[in-house]
Motif scaffolding. Structure first.
Motif, PDB file in Angstrom:
ATOM      1  N   ARG A 152       0.808  -1.232   0.000  1.00  0.00           N
ATOM      2  CA  ARG A 152       0.000   0.000   0.000  1.00  0.00           C
ATOM      3  C   ARG A 152       0.836   1.274   0.000  1.00  0.00           C
ATOM      4  N   THR A 155       0.754   3.706  -2.846  1.00  0.00           N
ATOM      5  CA  THR A 155      -0.364   4.620  -3.134  1.00  0.00           C
ATOM      6  C   THR A 155       0.069   6.080  -3.048  1.00  0.00           C
ATOM      7  N   LYS A 168      -6.023  -7.401  -3.380  1.00  0.00           N
ATOM      8  CA  LYS A 168      -7.019  -7.506  -2.317  1.00  0.00           C
ATOM      9  C   LYS A 168      -7.076  -8.960  -1.842  1.00  0.00           C
ATOM     10  N   ASP A 175      -7.671  -3.731  -5.698  1.00  0.00           N
ATOM     11  CA  ASP A 175      -8.315  -2.449  -5.392  1.00  0.00           C
ATOM     12  C   ASP A 175      -7.620  -1.375  -6.214  1.00  0.00           C
ATOM     13  N   TYR A 177      -6.602   2.211  -6.654  1.00  0.00           N
ATOM     14  CA  TYR A 177      -6.477   3.485  -5.928  1.00  0.00           C
ATOM     15  C   TYR A 177      -6.283   4.632  -6.899  1.00  0.00           C
ATOM     16  N   PHE A 181     -10.386   7.505  -4.577  1.00  0.00           N
ATOM     17  CA  PHE A 181     -10.558   6.262  -3.831  1.00  0.00           C
ATOM     18  C   PHE A 181      -9.719   6.294  -2.557  1.00  0.00           C
ATOM     19  N   GLU A 184     -11.347   8.452   0.079  1.00  0.00           N
ATOM     20  CA  GLU A 184     -12.500   7.771   0.669  1.00  0.00           C
ATOM     21  C   GLU A 184     -12.068   6.680   1.638  1.00  0.00           C
ATOM     22  N   LYS A 185     -11.025   5.986   1.253  1.00  0.00           N
ATOM     23  CA  LYS A 185     -10.585   4.824   2.022  1.00  0.00           C
ATOM     24  C   LYS A 185      -9.927   5.263   3.339  1.00  0.00           C
ATOM     25  N   TRP A 186      -9.109   6.309   3.282  1.00  0.00           N
ATOM     26  CA  TRP A 186      -8.322   6.689   4.451  1.00  0.00           C
ATOM     27  C   TRP A 186      -8.647   8.097   4.947  1.00  0.00           C
TER      28      TRP A 186
END
Length: 903
Positions: A152, A155, A168, A175, A177, A181, A184-186
């Motif tokens: 990750r 990203t 995933k 997923d 990114y 995204f 939204e995710k973090w």
DNA sequence: TGAATCACG
DNA sequence: ACGTACGTGATTCAA
């Protein structure tokens, strides 16, 4: 959107795919970790990560079809990255790469290469930095970039033109990114804040710390307030006194170091220019041998079918069809030119070769070509007879079938040397469907299946067109020829050549003569019995309907359960998958309270006997000789036993008096002859004593004492002068069975109708009394775990693919089979050897007696009465000396005017 | 075609 | 804590 604009967009914006090789390799390896032992190539190389990586190419890369692509790798051992220079414990605690994965790396790189994609590594830098650098270069060049990784951290590279796909599940579910995204995710974080976050949280997998007690949530909160690490420390004085503030102050140095470590470089001195990263077409030429080396059957079959569909180019060589000539009276003499070996294949229109129509035959070999014909008369020619009788080694698929078919034509064949069916079975019993096409596939030889060429089920038809039929048959013959070398090589590698040459191949001839001889059925006797059964079934039916107060189908467990448990409101005892059980043991229990249920049991027994053994046998008897000709399947069971079909002659009733009466219909085929039978006594427990070497068990057999009684004496602590009760012996017998089958306390308790605790105690006592049995069970399970298979005394092999399963049930089952197979299978080895020696002994002594049947531990013969005395001495002698074990083998013999009276 | 049942070692 | 003894084949019902 029209097709035209789609094409235009694709043409305008070129795409770049960047793959984090090491990260994906680890993902692939652990995603398929439970398959590790199943996925081993013939070379011994583990292939689980390779398989997953290949799926990744097929499913992900192929779909993306990028214009440019690169797989970045961490530089190999010995190369120190700049991160390690900053922090000497960088990646310190990370497990060293398992050797099963390390060995796959060179092949992973080759796989990438053959897929037309560049691999790249740079000393001093990690794959991340290469990816970071190229993503920036690509952005400048106006490309759209997709990064694929399991990490990750990457990203942080996300922009409007760079998306990062993080695995995933496995390596094919990702997923994607994008800046949106990610936010939204973090909790609203931006790509550049990914670094700030890592600085605070640290990284457990790369083993560098951030700030004590700061995790994902705290980090997001801090970043939303202060924006960055710098921002936090600029405002730290204004923060309220707290544990968090204290930790931030204490760990400032480690946070900044983490910042440096987490930052992916975008300025690495990479050397490849973008135009060198152009995605090249897949190199099928080299991919095929590569897949062969890895034993990638599925992938090879896929390429093969693509080649057939003309989607992929192939060599002229492979395109070439097998040479086949129609054999005619005029060209028969071509056959005398055949040298070295002769492959023979007969095509029938059904599995039952005793009754099937023989459609055509093919003979020949790879050098001298193949000759096929539908004209069976040609086989009577002296050329063919000489060829079959001659010294040329014969290569076949199913020797026993061929012997039977030739026998029907009044022909014989000598020097049967290679039976690919037998060889494949010995090599691996798993998923053996006994089809040439499937078995050839194991050796990467591709052949259209019979179902593809002839159709299956109601559509099955032998083609009328000669070209279609002959070319398929020649392909089959050619496949058999080609498989000789690789399969025989593997057989010797497995130390199984002797098992093949000394046991299975000679046995196939013995079995063929047993099948050909058949056993005579007294049809009148059986019909008489059938009439009696019919009458009694009719009366039971009437009585059952009366007492039930309604008519229903007694043969339907569903309708019966409805009646018993719903209508009659009897409390059910056991469930099945679909409802309440009406199995015999359940009904027996119910019958004690509900006499009506007893009628059902009687009905069931008679219905079974009538349909399977009276009607069933009368349907398959050969009207010409009034004999039953079963077929033994020599290549089916997982343990090495035979099985018997059309009809099954290994489960003719024997346990209940009523059923046993069926045996009265099996009679000798000549006046003045008798049925003679001979069986091994307790062969499996003797094999157990042999393989374990347990002194106590050996002693029991040497004393000649009843083994269940002896076991009872041991586990119930009885002295030699104490009497063993019937129940003690019964319990000991159950324990002995349990040991052979792979015991559990619950299972034993269930069968003894006692508590699990007591079951456990009995097992413990048994193991205390027979300690080497316990040792052997433990060690055979350990061995199965270690090598993935177990063996019998004759090197018969059974693979146990579930032995490492994470599923408790599957694994336990594999462990029980690991103990049972060497026992059941060695007993099968012994009787097979005995059968070969027995046939030889009958021939040597010029006896008229014929061996007719084998029922796992017994042999059934028919013989003139005058030979009975001879057999009574000869048969047990041959059987008990077939194999030398460290305990004696005991054999009992009986005879009578029919199979019922032979007891 | 699968499940249930029951025949054998 | 898991569910529960190994290996087979034939018949029947019900989807």
């Amino acid at each position: 959107m029209s097709l035209k604009t789609t094409v235009k967009i694709k043409a305008m914006t070129k795409t770049l795919l960047l793959i984090d090789g090491n990260s994906l390799a680890f993902r692939a390896f652990y995603a398929m970790y439970n398959q590790l032992d199943r996925m081993v190539a013939h070379t011994g190389l583990h292939t689980n990560a390779l398989v997953a990586f290949n799926n990744f190419f097929d499913q992900v890369v192929e779909k993306m079809n990028p214009d440019y692509a690169l797989v970045a790798w961490d530089a190999g051992k010995g190369a120190t990255t700049f991160r390690a220079k900053i922090f000497d414990d960088y990646k310190g605690d990370r497990q060293t790469t398992p050797p099963e994965l390390s060995e796959q790396f060179p092949y992973l790189r080759k796989m990438v290469d053959l897929h037309g994609i560049h691999s790249y590594e740079l000393p001093g830098f990690e794959a991340d930095d290469i990816i970071g650098t190229y993503s920036k270069l690509a952005e400048k060049a106006g490309l759209k970039t997709t990064i694929i990784t399991g990490d990750r951290d990457l990203t942080q590279l996300v922009t409007d033109n760079v998306s990062v796909n993080v695995t995933k599940k496995g390596v094919t579910e990702l997923d994607r990114y994008t800046p949106k995204f990610l936010a939204e995710k973090w909790g609203g974080i931006t790509p550049s804040q990914v670094i700030e976050m890592k600085s605070l949280t640290g990284d457990t997998s790369d083993h560098y710390p951030g700030v004590t007690k700061v995790g994902l949530k705290t980090a997001i909160k801090l970043l939303n307030e202060f924006g960055s690490l710098d921002g936090i420390y600029q405002h730290i004085d204004s923060m309220k006194t707290s544990k968090l503030k204290e930790n931030l102050l204490n760990d400032k140095e480690s946070a900044y170091r983490a910042h440096e470590l987490a930052t992916i470089r975008t300025d690495a001195p990479v050397e490849l220019e973008m135009k060198e990263l152009i995605n090249q077409p897949i190199n099928f030429q080299e991919l095929i041998p590569f897949y062969e080396e890895l034993d990638f059957k599925v992938q090879l079959a896929k390429i093969h079918s693509m080649q057939k569909a003309g989607m992929v180019g192939q060599d002229q060589e492979e395109e070439k069809n097998v040479q086949v000539t129609e054999l005619k009276a005029a060209n028969l003499d071509h056959l005398s030119e055949i040298k070295n070996y002769l492959t023979v294949y007969f095509q029938t229109d059904s599995d039952n070769y005793h009754t099937a129509k023989i459609s055509a035959f093919v003979v020949g070999n790879e050098n001298d070509g193949y000759f096929a014909s539908r004209d069976l008369e040609l086989l009577n020619s002296s050329v063919v007879r000489k060829l079959f009788k001659g010294d040329l080694p014969k290569y076949v698929f199913n020797a026993k079938e061929l012997i039977v078919l030739l026998n029907r034509l009044g022909l014989q064949i000598n020097n049967l040397d290679f039976d690919f069916l037998l060889v494949s079975y010995l090599l691996d019993t798993t998923d053996n469907d006994n089809q040439l096409a499937t078995l050839a596939n194991r050796f990467n030889v591709f052949l259209e299946s019979d179902a593809e060429v002839y159709g299956s089920g109601v559509k099955f038809k032998i083609p009328e067109n000669n070209e279609t039929l002959f070319s398929h048959m020649a392909n089959k013959a050619s496949t058999i020829s080609k498989l000789h070398d690789p399969s025989m090589k593997k057989l010797s590698d497995h130390q199984q050549a002797e098992l093949y040459r000394q046991i299975e191949l000679p046995l196939s001839k013995v079995l063929a003569s047993m099948e050909i001889n058949g056993i005579k059925l007294d049809q009148a006797e059986l019909k008489k019995l059938g009439q009696e059964f019919d009458q009694r079934i009719f009366e039971l039916e009437k009585q059952i309907y009366e007492e039930a107060g309604q008519e229903f189908n007694i043969n339907s467990p569903k309708q019966l359960a409805d009646l018993l448990f719903a209508h009659m409101k009897i409390p059910p005892i056991k469930k099945t998958k679909t409802g309440y059980s009406t199995a015999a043991n359940v009904l027996e229990e119910l019958a004690e309270k509900y006499p009506f249920v007893g009628l059902i049991l009687q009905y069931r027994q008679l219905a079974k006997l009538n349909s399977t053994y009276v009607k069933g046998l009368l349907e398959v008897v050969n009207p010409d000789d009034s004999k039953i000709h079963t077929r033994y399947l020599q290549t089916l069971t997982q343990t090495g036993r035979l099985s018997s079909v059309d009809p099954n002659m290994q489960n003719i009733p024997d346990r209940d008096e009523e059923g046993k009466r069926i045996r009265k219909a099996f009679v000798p085929s000549h006046e003045g002859w008798e049925i003679f039978g001979s069986d091994y006594s307790q062969i499996e427990l003797r094999v157990l004593a042999h393989v374990t070497g347990d002194e106590n068990l050996k002693k029991a057999f040497e004393s000649g004492e009843d083994i269940h009684a002896a076991t009872a004496r041991s586990i119930f602590g009885l002295s030699t002068d104490q009497k063993i009760t019937f129940d003690q012996r019964r319990r000991a017998k159950a324990v002995n069975f349990g040991i052979v089958y792979g015991i559990s306390d619950f299972g034993l308790a269930q069968r003894l109708g006692t508590s699990r605790i007591e079951g456990k105690e009995i097992i413990q006592t048994y193991f205390h009394e027979f300690p080497k049995v316990k040792n052997w069970i433990d060690s055979i399970i350990a061995l199965a775990h270690k090598q993935g298979y177990v063996e019998t005394i004759a090197q018969r092999r059974r693979y146990l693919p579930d032995i490492h399963s994470k599923n408790f049930n599957l694994r336990s089952f594999a462990e029980r089979t690991a103990t049972n197979t060497p026992i059941q299978g060695s007993a099968a080895d012994i009787i097979k050897i005995a059968m070969i020696k027995m046939q030889q002994a009958l021939d040597d002594n010029h006896l008229k007696a014929k061996m007719l049947l084998q029922v796992h531990d017994e042999l059934i013969f028919e013989a003139p009465k005058q030979e009975i005395d001879i057999l009574e001495e000869l048969v047990p002698k041959v059987m008990d000396s077939a194999v030398k074990l460290n305990v004696p083998l005991r054999v009992e013999a009986h005879h009578g005017v029919n199979w019922y009276d032979e007891k």
